[in-house]
Design an enzyme around this catalytic site. Structure first.
Site, PDB file in Angstrom:
ATOM      1  CG  ASP A   1      -5.364  -9.799   3.320  1.00  0.00           C
ATOM      2  OD1 ASP A   1      -5.095 -10.387   2.254  1.00  0.00           O
ATOM      3  OD2 ASP A   1      -4.919  -8.675   3.599  1.00  0.00           O
TER       4      ASP A   1
ATOM      5  CG  ASP B   1      -3.140  -8.160   0.784  1.00  0.00           C
ATOM      6  OD1 ASP B   1      -2.395  -8.438   1.729  1.00  0.00           O
ATOM      7  OD2 ASP B   1      -4.157  -7.438   0.904  1.00  0.00           O
TER       8      ASP B   1
ATOM      9  CG  HIS C   1      -6.860  -5.103   1.930  1.00  0.00           C
ATOM     10  ND1 HIS C   1      -6.222  -5.837   2.909  1.00  0.00           N
ATOM     11  CD2 HIS C   1      -8.137  -4.942   2.344  1.00  0.00           C
ATOM     12  CE1 HIS C   1      -7.068  -6.092   3.890  1.00  0.00           C
ATOM     13  NE2 HIS C   1      -8.240  -5.566   3.569  1.00  0.00           N
TER      14      HIS C   1
ATOM     15  CG  HIS D   1      -2.012  -0.964   1.207  1.00  0.00           C
ATOM     16  ND1 HIS D   1      -2.834  -1.151   0.118  1.00  0.00           N
ATOM     17  CD2 HIS D   1      -2.430  -1.854   2.155  1.00  0.00           C
ATOM     18  CE1 HIS D   1      -3.715  -2.113   0.392  1.00  0.00           C
ATOM     19  NE2 HIS D   1      -3.482  -2.555   1.607  1.00  0.00           N
TER      20      HIS D   1
END
Length: 368
Positions: free
Chosen positions: A267, A179, A181, A142
């Site tokens: 996740d 991931d 996200h 991120h």
């Protein structure tokens, strides 16, 4: 086959102090005295511990690595950001972006986390290892050049890639981010370039809530070299494998990278507390097997996994162990203790048909 595993106890010591993730304290919200971040060391430490217990560590090239140097970091992050990060770290810690608290020494731990990814990639490209896994913490996907967010303080994968380019090790890289996200930081860093293909498979508008759209394909020289696959909540094992087979693997094969790097977050698993997907241990095993087989065809097996998110202390270790088994070809197994439960949670036939139709739409838009 020689598989490297890069880790360091000091990475488990990264912390953010008392921090409530989303809820303002007051009224009916009790303060979280002992912390509050889902990104904590136990998911990673328990993976390492499980590997010790099964004995798989005895078949891996287990090692740490030096911190990424200031010069390594400065190829991705502006000097002004690095200076502020170091000064804040030396002064006792703080927070520079969104959801990125750190304590004293946080700069050095983040540089070590990036160093694990850098060294894993270096040794694979040099041929010292066939493939590798970097248990990097804090995570990195991120982090934008000048703004850390989402638990990520430095962009580990981008730092590793730029170091490899500077050393003349390779000129064509592919990053697959599974991931849950969106990998917004890695996307932003390489968005206008064609020497790094970036692919992100993620839950639509989970985090960040304003990035990761399917129409974001890159710009300038990078047009067509960024692929986003935003999935609705509830996607499970079959959907993820269908995405791999119909979208991800064909894109990777067409690009013909010299190395594949996976931003390996766990996740999207069914037990994750901050996501809504239904992947299982077998999902991660099967995705790893597919990418490893592709890497053997297109880039002499050169494959590096860099740990990102995943917040279920109980389940992440079993998903991670399956990835390591597939990377190394080991017979040391850690069977899923919740296999019967995760099977019951998979989408039914009607729901699966919906996901398959959606992938067909994606295929028309992305691969046509």
């Amino acid at each position: 086959m020689t598989t490297g595993f890069f880790w360091d106890e000091k990475c488990f010591w990264h912390g953010g102090g008392a921090y409530a993730l989303t809820l303002p304290v007051g009224d009916f919200v009790q303060p979280l005295v002992a912390g509050g971040l889902p990104e904590h060391p136990e998911t990673k430490r328990r993976l390492k511990n499980l590997m010790e217990v099964t004995g798989i560590v005895n078949e891996l090239a287990m090692q740490s690595a030096p911190q990424a140097t200031w010069g390594d970091l400065a190829r991705v992050h502006p000097e002004s950001f690095l200076t502020k990060f170091k000064e804040t770290s030396d002064a006792g810690g703080g927070e520079l972006g969104l959801r990125t608290p750190f304590l004293k020494g946080g700069f050095e731990i983040a540089a070590l986390s990036a160093g694990l990814a850098k060294e894993a990639l270096r040794q694979v490209l040099d041929g010292d290892l066939d493939n590798a896994y970097a248990l990097s913490r804090p995570p990195g996907h991120h982090c934008l050049p000048d703004w850390p967010n989402g638990f990520c303080l430095l962009n580990n994968i981008a730092i590793a890639i730029e170091a490899a380019i500077a050393a003349g090790q390779a000129t064509r890289f592919a990053v697959l981010d599974w991931d849950v996200h969106h990998g917004n930081g890695t996307e932003a860093i390489f968005y206008d370039r064609d020497d790094v293909l970036t692919i992100s498979v993620h839950e639509e508008y989970n985090y960040p809530t304003d990035t990761g759209d399917i129409t974001d394909r890159g710009t300038g020289a990078g047009t067509g070299y960024n692929m986003n696959i935003p999935l609705p909540p509830g996607a499970g094992h079959n959907t993820y494998l269908e995405v791999m087979d119909r979208l991800v693997l064909p894109k990777l094969e067409a690009y013909q990278p010299e190395v594949i790097i996976v931003a390996c977050g766990f996740d999207a698993s069914t037990f994750d507390p901050i996501a809504h997907m239904l992947c299982t241990q077998e999902t991660y095993r099967a995705m790893t097997a597919r990418v490893r087989e592709l890497a053997e065809r297109v880039c002499d097996g050169k494959l590096v996994m860099v740990h990102e998110g995943g917040y279920s202390e109980a389940y992440v270790p079993f998903c991670g162990h399956a990835v390591i088994e597939e990377l190394s070809g080991s017979a040391h197994a850690a069977p899923d203790p919740l296999a019967a439960t995760v099977l019951k949670r998979q989408p039914n036939a009607r729901q699966q048909a919906f996901f398959s139709d959606l992938i067909s739409d994606f295929e028309s838009e992305l691969m046509g």
